[in-house]
Design a protein around this motif. Structure first.
Motif, PDB file in Angstrom:
ATOM      1  N   VAL A 195       4.335  -8.718  -4.388  1.00 62.49           N
ATOM      2  CA  VAL A 195       3.323  -7.963  -5.271  1.00 62.49           C
ATOM      3  C   VAL A 195       4.298  -6.582  -5.049  1.00 62.49           C
ATOM      4  O   VAL A 195       4.391  -6.162  -6.333  1.00 62.49           O
TER       5      VAL A 195
ATOM      6  N   THR B 277      -4.333 -16.737  -6.071  1.00 65.34           N
ATOM      7  CA  THR B 277      -4.364 -15.984  -5.545  1.00 65.34           C
ATOM      8  C   THR B 277      -5.744 -15.187  -5.486  1.00 65.34           C
ATOM      9  O   THR B 277      -5.828 -15.025  -6.989  1.00 65.34           O
ATOM     10  N   SER B 278      -6.145 -14.160  -4.710  1.00 68.44           N
ATOM     11  CA  SER B 278      -6.983 -13.541  -4.660  1.00 68.44           C
ATOM     12  C   SER B 278      -6.175 -12.590  -5.026  1.00 68.44           C
ATOM     13  O   SER B 278      -6.975 -11.536  -5.890  1.00 68.44           O
TER      14      SER B 278
ATOM     15  N   TYR C 199       2.679  -8.377 -10.947  1.00 67.77           N
ATOM     16  CA  TYR C 199       2.444 -10.290  -9.761  1.00 67.77           C
ATOM     17  C   TYR C 199       0.982 -10.960 -10.186  1.00 67.77           C
ATOM     18  O   TYR C 199       0.675 -11.630 -10.564  1.00 67.77           O
TER      19      TYR C 199
ATOM     20  N   GLU D  94       8.376  -9.085   4.465  1.00 65.90           N
ATOM     21  CA  GLU D  94       8.746  -8.107   3.849  1.00 65.90           C
ATOM     22  C   GLU D  94       7.174  -7.995   3.497  1.00 65.90           C
ATOM     23  O   GLU D  94       6.344  -6.907   3.147  1.00 65.90           O
ATOM     24  N   PHE D  95       6.312  -9.045   3.975  1.00 62.19           N
ATOM     25  CA  PHE D  95       4.573  -8.833   4.125  1.00 62.19           C
ATOM     26  C   PHE D  95       4.019  -8.148   5.288  1.00 62.19           C
ATOM     27  O   PHE D  95       4.881  -8.360   6.763  1.00 62.19           O
TER      28      PHE D  95
ATOM     29  N   LYS E 221       6.086  -7.748   9.147  1.00 59.79           N
ATOM     30  CA  LYS E 221       6.223  -6.801   9.464  1.00 59.79           C
ATOM     31  C   LYS E 221       5.613  -5.899  10.833  1.00 59.79           C
ATOM     32  O   LYS E 221       6.818  -5.728  11.500  1.00 59.79           O
TER      33      LYS E 221
ATOM     34  N   GLY F  67       2.936   1.635   4.439  1.00 60.94           N
ATOM     35  CA  GLY F  67       2.691   2.543   3.555  1.00 60.94           C
ATOM     36  C   GLY F  67       0.714   2.899   3.914  1.00 60.94           C
ATOM     37  O   GLY F  67       0.937   2.684   4.952  1.00 60.94           O
ATOM     38  N   ASN F  68       0.055   2.207   2.658  1.00 62.92           N
ATOM     39  CA  ASN F  68      -1.366   2.362   2.703  1.00 62.92           C
ATOM     40  C   ASN F  68      -2.231   1.788   4.011  1.00 62.92           C
ATOM     41  O   ASN F  68      -2.076   0.313   4.059  1.00 62.92           O
TER      42      ASN F  68
ATOM     43  N   ARG G 299       2.214   1.507  -3.339  1.00 67.14           N
ATOM     44  CA  ARG G 299       1.719   0.538  -4.940  1.00 67.14           C
ATOM     45  C   ARG G 299       1.467   1.783  -6.088  1.00 67.14           C
ATOM     46  O   ARG G 299       0.346   2.328  -5.831  1.00 67.14           O
TER      47      ARG G 299
ATOM     48  N   VAL H 113      -4.746  -2.976  -4.402  1.00 65.62           N
ATOM     49  CA  VAL H 113      -6.220  -3.784  -3.916  1.00 65.62           C
ATOM     50  C   VAL H 113      -6.837  -2.904  -3.230  1.00 65.62           C
ATOM     51  O   VAL H 113      -5.378  -3.358  -1.601  1.00 65.62           O
TER      52      VAL H 113
END
Ligand code: NDP
Ligand code: GDR
Length: 346
Positions: free
Chosen positions: A90, A129-130, A153, A191-192, A196, A215-216, A299, A303
């Motif tokens: 994403v 995907t969700s 994405y 990377e996910f 990670k 990040g978030n 990002r 989401v």
């Protein structure tokens, strides 16, 4: 013995590896596609010990090439196609929206066109995907919850989803779309966020890393075990009718909760303090800061919350998740501790 033949696009990815293992176990001949790069990496099918299986054939193929898609389907004449290939990250889709649209959106259309032109009896699975629910319009999300994607994405996947539905309705093609919520495993790409975290926790535990930057931390996800989700994909193509199904666990947790769980799995207790960009987590024994927020991982649009109800998949496919998030997290932490102790980590 099963004489079925299946094409799996994206065999070098997490789901491609687990689905290949599942179909080989069921007696399928599997044609797994990978794309040409200067250094193709088959570490996942190697880790599963299936790379030299006599019924596995590896084929070089790029999803964005319509001619190659038609040639692939013509040559293999499969019973089933599982379209798992995608630019699936994403975060990167904001930097490479056109590439993402070509691979993740148009790529699925190329395969549907190949089926329409070559053999309409071929069954097709689209990896939806969700992320298509994005800014969620209902809690929990189900098959008919309105979509509101929040990334290039998500938008590309929504196109592929609707093309699958459209080819089902227009040409009577058996095209099923699995709206899968996040699913993780020791084979997840680094990377996910879950992988990670577990890889970094292992490195911190072994003294190879000081601080994990994220990040978030407030994002909430419905995380399940990938090996169980590929079983759901297969069940969708064995059903009497093509359809759309949600696969999820119906439980949601924050990234922060997953961090806490992963450290606990490595025997470390952490305390979070501060908020937003200045939030950190400290190892309560050593007093050292082990987690820090870095806004570079935020990002442009996020989401915030995903939670899916898989009741339809349970009722119609007999599918339900079994592994708890705690078990999944522990499995990933242990795999990353083993790999890092052995001196390697993919
Ligand atoms: P991965 O990122 O691990 O794998 C993606 C695969 O797609 C890789 O094998 C990659 O090859 C391949 N690929 C990328 N671009 C192309 C291209 N142009 N031509 C051919 N192959 C290409 O994803 P996952 O295994 O996690 O996910 C599988 C699918 O399910 C994806 O479509 C993803 O978007 C979707 N999905 C995943 C979820 C999850 O939580 N894992 C949830 C919902 C949907 P290479 O190794 O060369 O990069
Ligand atoms: P996601 O997964 O975007 O849900 O897509 P990812 O693990 O990348 O992010 C989950 C959440 O964690 C937050 N986050 C971070 N994410 C990453 N990658 N790195 C960080 O450092 C970080 N810190 C916080 C993100 O902002 C996000 O909210 C995955 C992919 O597999 C898609 O292909 C799939 O379709 C969806 O899951 C369902």
């Amino acid at each position: 013995m099963n004489n079925k033949q299946a094409i799996i696009t994206g065999i070098t990815g997490q789901d491609g590896a687990y689905l290949t293992q599942l179909l080989l176990d069921k007696g399928y001949t599997v044609y797994g596609t990978y794309r040409r790069t200067s250094s193709v990496n088959f570490w996942r099918i190697e880790e599963l010990g299936i790379q030299n299986h006599s019924k596995l054939h590896l084929i070089e193929y790029d999803l964005t090439d319509l001619g190659a898609s038609i040639a692939l389907v013509q040559k293999v004449q499969p019973d089933e196609i599982y379209n798992l290939a995608a630019q699936s990250f994403v975060g990167v889709s904001f930097d490479q929206p056109s590439t993402t649209a070509q691979i993740t959106g148009i790529g699925a259309l190329n395969l549907l066109e190949a089926i329409r032109l070559v053999n309409r009896k071929i069954r097709f699975y689209q990896a939806s995907t969700s992320e298509m629910f994005g800014k969620v319009q209902a809690i929990p999300q189900v098959e008919d919850t309105p979509f509101y994607p929040r990334s290039p994405y998500g938008v590309a996947k929504l196109y592929a989803h609707w093309m699958t539905v459209n080819y089902r309705e227009s040409y009577d093609i058996f095209g099923s779309s699995g709206i899968l919520f996040n699913h993780e495993s020791p084979l997840r790409g680094r990377e996910f966020v879950t992988r990670k975290i577990t890889d970094s926790v292992a490195k911190i535990k072994l003294g190879k890393l000081d601080v994990l930057e994220l990040g978030n931390l407030d994002a909430k996800r419905d995380w399940g075990f990938a090996k169980e989700y590929v079983e759901g994909m297969w069940r969708m193509l064995q059903a009497d009718e093509p359809d759309t199904f949600v696969l999820a666990t119906n439980r949601t947790e924050t990234v922060r909760d997953f961090v806490r769980m992963a450290f606990k799995g490595a025997g470390i207790t952490v305390d979070f303090k501060g908020s937003a960009e200045s939030e950190t987590a400290v190892d309560t024994t050593s007093g050292k800061t082990v987690v820090r927020v870095n806004p570079k991982f935020y990002r442009p649009a996020e989401v915030d919350l995903l939670i899916g109800n898989p009741a339809k998949a349970k009722a119609k496919l007999g599918w339900e998740p079994k592994t708890t998030l705690e078990q999944l997290c522990q499995m990933m932490v242990e795999a990353d501790l083993r790999r890092n102790q052995a001196g390697f980590s993919f």
